[in-house]
Design an enzyme around this catalytic site. Structure first.
Site, PDB file in Angstrom:
ATOM      1  N   LYS A 149       0.852  -1.197   0.000  1.00  0.00           N
ATOM      2  CA  LYS A 149       0.000   0.000   0.000  1.00  0.00           C
ATOM      3  C   LYS A 149       0.886   1.244   0.000  1.00  0.00           C
ATOM      4  O   LYS A 149       1.875   1.299   0.753  1.00  0.00           O
ATOM      5  CB  LYS A 149      -0.924  -0.024   1.228  1.00  0.00           C
ATOM      6  CG  LYS A 149      -1.935   1.118   1.254  1.00  0.00           C
ATOM      7  CD  LYS A 149      -2.934   0.973   2.409  1.00  0.00           C
ATOM      8  CE  LYS A 149      -3.964   2.098   2.403  1.00  0.00           C
ATOM      9  NZ  LYS A 149      -4.959   1.991   3.511  1.00  0.00           N
ATOM     10  N   SER A 173      -9.963   2.195   2.514  1.00  0.00           N
ATOM     11  CA  SER A 173      -9.028   2.874   1.662  1.00  0.00           C
ATOM     12  C   SER A 173      -8.022   1.948   0.977  1.00  0.00           C
ATOM     13  O   SER A 173      -7.392   2.363  -0.006  1.00  0.00           O
ATOM     14  CB  SER A 173      -8.260   3.909   2.473  1.00  0.00           C
ATOM     15  OG  SER A 173      -7.472   3.285   3.464  1.00  0.00           O
ATOM     16  N   SER A 196     -10.426  -0.056   6.760  1.00  0.00           N
ATOM     17  CA  SER A 196      -9.810  -0.010   5.429  1.00  0.00           C
ATOM     18  C   SER A 196      -9.115  -1.269   4.949  1.00  0.00           C
ATOM     19  O   SER A 196      -8.731  -1.341   3.780  1.00  0.00           O
ATOM     20  CB  SER A 196      -8.820   1.141   5.352  1.00  0.00           C
ATOM     21  OG  SER A 196      -9.523   2.326   5.124  1.00  0.00           O
TER      22      SER A 196
HETATM   23  N1  GLN Z   1     -13.585   4.686   5.771  1.00  0.00           N
HETATM   24  C1  GLN Z   1     -13.026   5.156   7.006  1.00  0.00           C
HETATM   25  C2  GLN Z   1     -12.598   6.596   6.833  1.00  0.00           C
HETATM   26  O1  GLN Z   1     -12.860   7.127   5.828  1.00  0.00           O
HETATM   27  C3  GLN Z   1     -11.879   4.303   7.425  1.00  0.00           C
HETATM   28  C4  GLN Z   1     -10.664   4.522   6.608  1.00  0.00           C
HETATM   29  C5  GLN Z   1      -9.525   3.719   7.067  1.00  0.00           C
HETATM   30  O2  GLN Z   1      -9.701   2.704   7.753  1.00  0.00           O
HETATM   31  N2  GLN Z   1      -8.329   4.154   6.736  1.00  0.00           N
HETATM   32  O3  GLN Z   1     -11.998   7.172   7.676  1.00  0.00           O
END
Ligand code: GLN
Length: 484
Positions: free
Chosen positions: A76, A151, A175
């Site tokens: 990532k 994400s 995410s």
């Molecule tokens: N969807 C959540 C957010 O937008 C979690 C994102 C994540 O886990 N990095 O913050």
């Protein structure tokens, strides 16, 4: 070759039936052939990957290899990689080449894993659909008109389309688990502190945690084993031995108690997803697991508490992007204030700005007690809910997401609806617990995930239950059409 497990690939490498260079070339050619449709990679590092593969082949020949030596993985683009761009999918870091490796990068290098490239993601990991990336959205291999989740959507899509056997992810509110569910793969977010955050670009430091994404729990066990462990450079990293995840995969499940939270099975859950979870319960019962209903009474407060705590921490973490030290700098600033304003105005995308503003507001004098402190209190209640639940059961099972993958563009203009796609995952981060998502069915050709939540440092148990389940089912073996 693309359907082989890590264990099988490793056996082939050790027996010299295939070289790491061949394996790496094979996956690089799949990326070249298929990623135009997915956009799952921001950077592909062909040259470095082939060099790493040749080195792995030497280690294999000399008998200095471990289970991941010579196995390709995708990283990532939130983990720093020395000499290779680390963008966090932001214009702000489009030109950033880290002068050092993140601890996770270093550990995977030491294990001999071969990095194919850096995967696309939501900007600074803020999002649930991968649509906030500066490099454009990632598409779901099961239906390219739909999102892969976020994400870590690039990692998820790449694994699902067999562009890589393994990928890293990070999970602040879901995410790793949410994109794993939406793309039909397995993802584990370990206990907060199990994997070092050093060199992992910070979004919300008390919630962020790196983890593993793979087709199966078994493959994820191999990857997590290489990522986990104490790191003196991260003061929140847990100084305790790492369990042998692979050794526990086959453990018997007889008598294991799993709780089903009443609050996760309500009208907000797509009934078809509910039916998939019920079917999974039956499979696990067949393996000797005993289910009972439990309550997590503060579950409905997780999303609101998270959307105060996460923005508050992000507003502080992202203050470092000032156009002075690294990253993007606006053209011809008039003075210092103009430099800050235009650099941040031009460098960050809309979702990141929204979070910085919410966070700054929630932390400001006069509002701190009303919002930030209140959210921290709610966070304790949520952690207490889990503590109580784990006095009655060993693990918790529920859906990972309320519904299968949604269409690109469907939720971009409605942040609150977007935030709700993490209703079942966010509480786990607030409490710092480990969570895993594994495929448990399909709805109209789209994958559905189930979520297992464990007590602190119960990663081995989560992987064990998912692995035993995967020995009985083949959801995780299905390949999206068009990615042969
Ligand atoms: N969807 C959540 C957010 O937008 C979690 C994102 C994540 O886990 N990095 O913050």
């Amino acid at each position: 070759m693309i359907e082989k497990s890590v264990r099988e690939l490793s056996a082939d490498l050790h027996a010299r039936r295939v070289s790491s260079e061949e394996l790496t070339r094979h996956f690089l050619s799949r990326i070249a052939r298929h990623d135009g449709r997915l956009n799952s990679f921001i950077t592909v590092c062909e040259e470095q990957a082939l060099a790493a593969a040749r080195e792995a082949d030497i280690r294999l020949a000399e008998g200095r290899a471990g289970p991941l030596t010579g196995i390709p993985y995708a990283h990532k683009d939130i983990f720093c990689t020395e000499g290779i761009r680390t963008s966090c999918a932001s214009r702000m870091l489009d030109n950033f080449i880290a002068p050092y490796d993140a601890t996770v990068t270093e550990k995977l290098r030491q294990a001999g894993a071969v990095m194919l490239g850096k995967t696309n993601m939501d900007e600074f990991a803020m999002g649930s659909s991968n649509e906030t990336s500066y490099y454009g959205p990632v598409r779901n291999p099961w239906d390219t008109e739909r999102v892969p989740g976020g994400s870590s959507g690039g990692s998820a899509a790449a694994v699902a389309a067999r562009l890589t056997p393994l990928a890293t992810g990070t999970d602040t509110g879901g995410s790793i688990r949410q994109p794993a569910a939406l793309t039909g793969i397995t993802g584990i977010k370990p206990t907060y502190g199990r994997v070092s955050r050093w060199g992992m670009i910070a979004f919300a430091s008390s919630l962020d945690q790196g983890g593993a994404m793979a087709r199966s729990a078994e493959d994820a066990a191999y990857l997590l084993a290489a990522m986990a462990g104490f790191d003196p450079r991260d003061s929140t990293c847990a100084d305790r031995p790492v369990d042998d995840y692979v050794a526990h995969l086959e453990d018997d499940l007889g008598g294991l108690r799993i709780g089903l939270p009443k609050e996760y099975f309500t009208g907000d859950l797509d009934a078809r997803v509910g039916a998939c979870i019920e079917a999974a319960v039956k499979v696990l019962e067949g393996l000797g697991v005993v289910f009972r209903d439990i309550h997590l009474p503060h579950a409905h407060l997780a999303v609101p508490a998270y959307y105060v705590v996460a923005p508050a921490e992000c507003s502080s973490n992202l203050s470092r992007y000032d156009g002075v030290r690294f990253g993007y700098r606006c053209e011809n600033p008039r003075d210092l204030e103009d430099l800050y304003k235009r650099t941040r105005g031009e460098g960050f995308g809309a979702e990141v700005k929204r979070r910085i503003m919410i966070g700054t507001y929630a932390l400001s004098a006069g509002y701190y007690d009303a919002y930030y402190l209140k959210a921290q209190q709610v966070r304790r209640l949520i952690a207490a809910d889990f503590r109580n639940a784990f006095e009655e059961v060993d693990l918790i099972l529920g859906p990972t997401t309320p519904a299968p993958a949604f269409r690109l563009g469907e939720k971009v203009d409605d942040p609150v609806t977007m935030y709700l796609s993490d209703v079942y995952t966010i509480a786990v981060n607030l409490a710092g617990l480990p969570g895993l998502s594994a495929p448990c069915g399909f709805i109209d050709g789209l994958p559905v995930g189930m979520q297992l939540i464990g007590n602190y440092f119960e990663e081995a148990r989560l992987l064990n239950v998912a692995h035993r389940y995967q020995q009985e089912t083949d959801w995780h073996r299905r390949r999206p059409p068009g990615f042969d």
